[in-house]
Every structure is written in structure tokens, then in C-alpha cells.
Motif scaffolding. Structure first.
Motif, PDB file in Angstrom:
ATOM      1  N   SER A 238       0.834  -1.196   0.000  1.00 26.00           N
ATOM      2  CA  SER A 238       0.000   0.000   0.000  1.00 26.00           C
ATOM      3  C   SER A 238       0.875   1.255   0.000  1.00 26.00           C
ATOM      4  O   SER A 238       1.753   1.413   0.844  1.00 26.00           O
ATOM      5  N   GLY A 239       0.640   2.125  -0.961  1.00 31.10           N
ATOM      6  CA  GLY A 239       1.423   3.354  -1.061  1.00 31.10           C
ATOM      7  C   GLY A 239       2.657   3.245  -1.927  1.00 31.10           C
ATOM      8  O   GLY A 239       3.297   4.243  -2.232  1.00 31.10           O
ATOM      9  N   MET A 240       3.013   2.012  -2.332  1.00 28.80           N
ATOM     10  CA  MET A 240       4.171   1.830  -3.215  1.00 28.80           C
ATOM     11  C   MET A 240       3.825   2.252  -4.641  1.00 28.80           C
ATOM     12  O   MET A 240       2.685   2.109  -5.082  1.00 28.80           O
ATOM     13  N   SER A 241       4.800   2.746  -5.350  1.00 27.46           N
ATOM     14  CA  SER A 241       4.615   3.036  -6.766  1.00 27.46           C
ATOM     15  C   SER A 241       4.615   1.738  -7.553  1.00 27.46           C
ATOM     16  O   SER A 241       5.067   0.695  -7.056  1.00 27.46           O
ATOM     17  N   VAL A 242       4.100   1.793  -8.762  1.00 25.72           N
ATOM     18  CA  VAL A 242       4.087   0.615  -9.633  1.00 25.72           C
ATOM     19  C   VAL A 242       5.503   0.090  -9.837  1.00 25.72           C
ATOM     20  O   VAL A 242       5.743  -1.126  -9.828  1.00 25.72           O
ATOM     21  N   GLU A 243       6.443   1.008  -9.992  1.00 23.60           N
ATOM     22  CA  GLU A 243       7.838   0.617 -10.216  1.00 23.60           C
ATOM     23  C   GLU A 243       8.410  -0.092  -8.995  1.00 23.60           C
ATOM     24  O   GLU A 243       9.136  -1.087  -9.116  1.00 23.60           O
ATOM     25  N   ASP A 244       8.073   0.413  -7.800  1.00 26.00           N
ATOM     26  CA  ASP A 244       8.562  -0.230  -6.580  1.00 26.00           C
ATOM     27  C   ASP A 244       7.980  -1.624  -6.415  1.00 26.00           C
ATOM     28  O   ASP A 244       8.683  -2.555  -6.000  1.00 26.00           O
ATOM     29  N   VAL A 245       6.697  -1.772  -6.721  1.00 34.63           N
ATOM     30  CA  VAL A 245       6.072  -3.096  -6.628  1.00 34.63           C
ATOM     31  C   VAL A 245       6.756  -4.060  -7.597  1.00 34.63           C
ATOM     32  O   VAL A 245       7.031  -5.211  -7.252  1.00 34.63           O
ATOM     33  N   ARG A 246       7.037  -3.572  -8.783  1.00 34.55           N
ATOM     34  CA  ARG A 246       7.701  -4.420  -9.780  1.00 34.55           C
ATOM     35  C   ARG A 246       9.087  -4.855  -9.300  1.00 34.55           C
ATOM     36  O   ARG A 246       9.453  -6.028  -9.407  1.00 34.55           O
ATOM     37  N   ASN A 247       9.833  -3.920  -8.742  1.00 38.95           N
ATOM     38  CA  ASN A 247      11.209  -4.220  -8.340  1.00 38.95           C
ATOM     39  C   ASN A 247      11.312  -4.967  -7.014  1.00 38.95           C
ATOM     40  O   ASN A 247      12.137  -5.871  -6.858  1.00 38.95           O
ATOM     41  N   LYS A 248      10.476  -4.590  -6.044  1.00 39.49           N
ATOM     42  CA  LYS A 248      10.598  -5.149  -4.700  1.00 39.49           C
ATOM     43  C   LYS A 248       9.726  -6.375  -4.473  1.00 39.49           C
ATOM     44  O   LYS A 248       9.927  -7.104  -3.502  1.00 39.49           O
TER      45      LYS A 248
END
Length: 251
Positions: free
Chosen positions: A108-118
């Protein structure tokens, strides 16, 4: 064939985890050139018991659920994934769903890019996706709808979404309004339709429920269907046609 595609994806992701110096589910074959090739063991089922040290919990395991809940409440993604990693060798669909829900809670609150990477690039999350597919045949329509919804919201692999949808098709007529809403909104979030047949089935179920559906739920489902390219009296559009042809390749 879907089985071959997922098996290939598992190999591509290198999910044959080293365990006590051995590759579970694979045999090491030494080539004449001196290299080592990994070949599936004769009794390994890539959609059944996956070759990994993960997965030995069920939804009824209160200790597993408590640990997941504690990690999720702290929004500690690493801790959630560690709970999954130490769980053992087999998950049922409800346990996979519970794990995915806590992953979503942490993002929750993560960017799409962060979700993809993390998230998406971790082997543990990739195994959760694969376990969602492998347990789908034994899941109830309600479980499948919720799992497909959370997978959509997390932006899971489209092949995973398509496979879950294929298993759900015969059970759409058993879904409740809130389950359809979660399902459609998840697919909308992923901007992905598994095909016109599923959307048709959802539309028919919505119409069949009539006044049993709250207006807010009906509006949400209809809006989601429209954004996925579905029309009540639909003529095929390019986006829908492409999705239908792609879905046919997974059956």
C-alpha cells in the motif's frame, strides 16, 4: 499447452531451489561438453508439488496465519516473504490467498515501479503466483474470485491471471456481488481481461442476481466491465478480440 508453458516459466525463473546440495524436482545431467544440464525428474509434476522448499501450510494453520498477520500489520514485506519461505512444502489455495493479501497490505502506497522491483522480481512472490495456479483446480469459486482480484491488484503475470480465470469460468454463476466486484476491480487495476467469455459470464451473473445486488456494487461491476472492453450487447472490438485469442492459447 498451459502445463508446458508454466513448466517453462518455472525453469526460466530458476525455481529449482538448491536443497542439501540437490536440485529438488530436477536431475543433474552432465553433457559431453562438460556443462551441467537440469532435466525434470520423471515423477515431478510442475503443477502439483512444485520443486521448492516453500509451501507446507494450509489456511487452517493458525500459527502460519498469525505470523502472516503480524508481519502484514507492520507492513514488513520482507517478513511476510520470510514467513512464506519457512512454511514448508505445500500450500492450499486459501493459504496462498492469505499470503497474497498480506503482500498487498505491505505494498500500500508503493509506486508501480517499486512493486515491480521489490515484489514481482522476488523468487518467493513468483512462487506464490505459481502456487496460485497449481492450487486453482481445488479452489472454490469464491476463493478463485478473491485470489484473481488480489493478483490483479498486485499486477501479477498475465499468464497467471488467465489461468485463474480459466478455472473460475464454470463457477461464475455461484459468485456473490462482493466477490464479482473484487474480481472485476482487480482485473481493471491490472488493465487486463482474460477474455470475453469470462466477462460475458460475469455480466450474465450480474443480470441474474437482479435486485439482490446493491446499486453501488452493480455500478462498480458495470464500470469495470466497460473499462475492460466489454459491452452488454457487445460487438467485438480490437482489444477484446486480442484478449480472446490470447486466452484460447492457454486452454
Amino acid at each position: 499447452m498451459l502445463t508446458a508453458r508454466i513448466a517453462a516459466r518455472l525453469v526460466q525463473r530458476r525455481v529449482c531451489v538448491a536443497l542439501s546440495g540437490h536440485h529438488v524436482g530436477f536431475n543433474a545431467v552432465y553433457s559431453d561438453a562438460g556443462g551441467v544440464l537440469l532435466q525434470p525428474s520423471p515423477n515431478w509434476d510442475p503443477l502439483g508439488s512444485l520443486p521448492t522448499r516453500l509451501w507446507s501450510s494450509s489456511s487452517s494453520d493458525s500459527s502460519f496465519r498469525q505470523k502472516l498477520e503480524e508481519a502484514g500489520s507492520k507492513k514488513d514485506l520482507s517478513a511476510v516473504l520470510r514467513v512464506v519461505e519457512t512454511a514448508g512444502e505445500q500450500f492450499d489455495n486459501a493459504a496462498v490467498e492469505a499470503a497474497l493479501m498480506q503482500v498487498e497490505r505491505c505494498t500500500s502506497g508503493m509506486s508501480v515501479e517499486d512493486v515491480r522491483n521489490k515484489v514481482h522480481r522476488t523468487k518467493t512472490f513468483q512462487m506464490l503466483e505459481d502456487m496460485a495456479v497449481s492450487t486453482a483446480a481445488d479452489a472454490s469459486p469464491a476463493e478463485l474470485a478473491r485470489t484473481l482480484g488480489v493478483c490483479g491488484r498486485l499486477g501479477c503475470d498475465e499468464m497467471v491471471l488467465d489461468s485463474l480465470a480459466r478455472h473460475l469460468m464454470s463457477g461464475v454463476d455461484q459468485l456473490k456481488p462482493d466477490q464479482m466486484q473484487q474480481l472485476v476491480q482487480g482485473l481493471k487495476r491490472a488493465d487486463h481481461s482474460p477474455g470475453v467469455l469470462l466477462l460475458d459470464a460475469i455480466q450474465e451473473r450480474l443480470q441474474g442476481l437482479g435486485s439482490d445486488v446493491k446499486q453501488q456494487q452493480a455500478d462498480s461491476i458495470k464500470e469495470g466491465l466497460r473499462e475492460l472492453g466489454h459491452e452488454e450487447a457487445h460487438a467485438p472490438n480490437p482489444k477484446q478480440q486480442e484478449q480472446t485469442e490470447r486466452s484460447a492459447r492457454y486452454t
